[in-house]
Design a protein around this motif. Structure first.
Motif, PDB file in Angstrom:
ATOM      1  N   PRO A   1     -23.387   1.724  57.062  1.00 22.51           N
ATOM      2  CA  PRO A   1     -22.786   2.409  58.011  1.00 22.51           C
ATOM      3  C   PRO A   1     -22.129   3.393  57.771  1.00 22.51           C
ATOM      4  O   PRO A   1     -21.161   3.054  56.731  1.00 22.51           O
ATOM      5  CB  PRO A   1     -21.983   1.282  59.014  1.00 22.51           C
ATOM      6  CG  PRO A   1     -22.106   0.055  57.966  1.00 22.51           C
ATOM      7  CD  PRO A   1     -23.416   0.338  56.951  1.00 22.51           C
ATOM      8  N   LYS A   2     -21.693   4.584  58.294  1.00 24.98           N
ATOM      9  CA  LYS A   2     -20.838   5.604  57.839  1.00 24.98           C
ATOM     10  C   LYS A   2     -19.877   5.645  58.929  1.00 24.98           C
ATOM     11  O   LYS A   2     -19.951   5.350  60.020  1.00 24.98           O
ATOM     12  CB  LYS A   2     -21.615   6.788  57.791  1.00 24.98           C
ATOM     13  CG  LYS A   2     -22.600   6.885  56.954  1.00 24.98           C
ATOM     14  CD  LYS A   2     -23.200   8.196  56.692  1.00 24.98           C
ATOM     15  CE  LYS A   2     -24.547   8.234  55.807  1.00 24.98           C
ATOM     16  NZ  LYS A   2     -24.403   7.932  54.448  1.00 24.98           N
TER      17      LYS A   2
ATOM     18  N   LEU B   1     -12.966   6.266  57.771  1.00 31.48           N
ATOM     19  CA  LEU B   1     -12.276   7.437  58.610  1.00 31.48           C
ATOM     20  C   LEU B   1     -11.540   6.485  59.811  1.00 31.48           C
ATOM     21  O   LEU B   1     -10.484   7.000  59.802  1.00 31.48           O
ATOM     22  CB  LEU B   1     -13.374   8.330  59.161  1.00 31.48           C
ATOM     23  CG  LEU B   1     -12.595   9.374  60.439  1.00 31.48           C
ATOM     24  CD1 LEU B   1     -11.757  10.386  59.526  1.00 31.48           C
ATOM     25  CD2 LEU B   1     -13.429  10.065  61.104  1.00 31.48           C
ATOM     26  N   TRP B   2     -12.125   5.651  60.413  1.00 36.68           N
ATOM     27  CA  TRP B   2     -11.356   4.766  61.260  1.00 36.68           C
ATOM     28  C   TRP B   2     -10.166   4.104  60.826  1.00 36.68           C
ATOM     29  O   TRP B   2      -9.160   3.950  61.249  1.00 36.68           O
ATOM     30  CB  TRP B   2     -12.176   3.748  62.143  1.00 36.68           C
ATOM     31  CG  TRP B   2     -12.926   4.565  63.190  1.00 36.68           C
ATOM     32  CD1 TRP B   2     -14.359   4.807  63.328  1.00 36.68           C
ATOM     33  CD2 TRP B   2     -12.503   5.077  64.343  1.00 36.68           C
ATOM     34  NE1 TRP B   2     -14.651   5.508  64.189  1.00 36.68           N
ATOM     35  CE2 TRP B   2     -13.682   5.727  65.126  1.00 36.68           C
ATOM     36  CE3 TRP B   2     -11.031   5.243  65.092  1.00 36.68           C
ATOM     37  CZ2 TRP B   2     -13.297   6.266  66.099  1.00 36.68           C
ATOM     38  CZ3 TRP B   2     -11.114   5.820  66.156  1.00 36.68           C
ATOM     39  CH2 TRP B   2     -12.362   6.500  67.007  1.00 36.68           C
TER      40      TRP B   2
ATOM     41  N   MET C   1      -6.257   4.497  61.786  1.00 32.36           N
ATOM     42  CA  MET C   1      -5.307   3.333  62.092  1.00 32.36           C
ATOM     43  C   MET C   1      -4.246   3.086  61.413  1.00 32.36           C
ATOM     44  O   MET C   1      -2.855   2.955  61.595  1.00 32.36           O
ATOM     45  CB  MET C   1      -6.128   2.026  61.909  1.00 32.36           C
ATOM     46  CG  MET C   1      -7.369   2.248  63.137  1.00 32.36           C
ATOM     47  SD  MET C   1      -6.621   2.390  64.831  1.00 32.36           S
ATOM     48  CE  MET C   1      -5.952   0.850  65.095  1.00 32.36           C
ATOM     49  N   VAL C   2      -4.456   3.487  60.000  1.00 28.62           N
ATOM     50  CA  VAL C   2      -3.198   3.517  58.842  1.00 28.62           C
ATOM     51  C   VAL C   2      -2.314   4.522  59.203  1.00 28.62           C
ATOM     52  O   VAL C   2      -0.895   4.266  59.463  1.00 28.62           O
ATOM     53  CB  VAL C   2      -3.725   3.497  57.442  1.00 28.62           C
ATOM     54  CG1 VAL C   2      -2.324   3.868  56.559  1.00 28.62           C
ATOM     55  CG2 VAL C   2      -4.508   2.193  57.237  1.00 28.62           C
ATOM     56  N   GLY C   3      -2.727   5.802  59.819  1.00 29.36           N
ATOM     57  CA  GLY C   3      -2.055   6.867  60.036  1.00 29.36           C
ATOM     58  C   GLY C   3      -1.080   6.552  61.240  1.00 29.36           C
ATOM     59  O   GLY C   3       0.088   6.692  61.485  1.00 29.36           O
TER      60      GLY C   3
END
Length: 186
Positions: A21-22, A26-27, A31-33
């Motif tokens: 899965p790609k 990014l997610w 979420m960290v940001g």
């Protein structure tokens, strides 16, 4: 028992028949940001409340914080209140206000109020208005008085104690004792 192993060309049976899965990476970074922004915002707000100050009159005897929109006082009682308290209560603010009493050098009490600056208050001949940062200080006696700086965190601690239809208060012991006994401050 014979065992037959089929080795796919790429070396992995799982990856040979599907794709990974790609977009998960990014997610994770999004979420960290978001978490980082929230932590920085709350830490910055706490730090500002520790650093920022507001000036209040010295010799404070009583501090009361309340939300005027949630306190329903009879109009006859409101007309008997000092000018600064009456002006602060008539704002009908949903944000907390601070009303207080200080003891003057002569021993007589003087009322004051602290409201948020966005409230429109017209000063009168018996009430002066001093703007300071987010707040404006309403004083009943326009004479020059001594002001001392206190941290906003002290006000926020008092305001945090408010619940619906309640007021939080704090009694300062030293000016209260001097006023009760009729003594001059040492």
């Amino acid at each position: 028992m014979d065992h037959t192993f089929n080795q796919p060309p790429k070396g992995s049976a799982i990856l040979a028949y599907g794709t990974a899965p790609k977009g998960r990476g990014l997610w994770k970074w999004v979420m960290v940001g978001i978490a980082s922004i929230l932590v920085i915002t709350f830490a910055g707000g706490w730090l500002l409340s520790q650093i920022m100050t507001v000036k209040l009159p010295t010799n404070r005897m009583l501090l009361v914080t309340l939300k005027p929109a949630q306190i329903d006082l009879p109009s006859t009682l409101v007309t008997d209140l000092p000018d600064s308290w009456r002006a602060a209560l008539r704002t009908d603010s949903h944000l907390p206000i601070l009303i207080g009493v200080r003891i003057q050098a002569s021993g007589s009490p003087q009322a004051f109020a602290l409201v948020y600056r966005h409230q429109v208050i017209v000063p009168t001949e018996r009430m002066s208005l001093k703007k300071q940062g987010l707040y404006q200080l309403l004083l009943d006696d326009p004479e020059a008085i001594e002001l001392e700086r206190i941290r906003l965190s002290t006000l926020f601690q008092l305001q945090r104690k408010i619940r619906n239809h309640q007021a939080a208060w704090r009694l300062e012991s030293q000016p209260f004792v001097f006023a009760a006994l009729g003594l001059d401050e040492v």
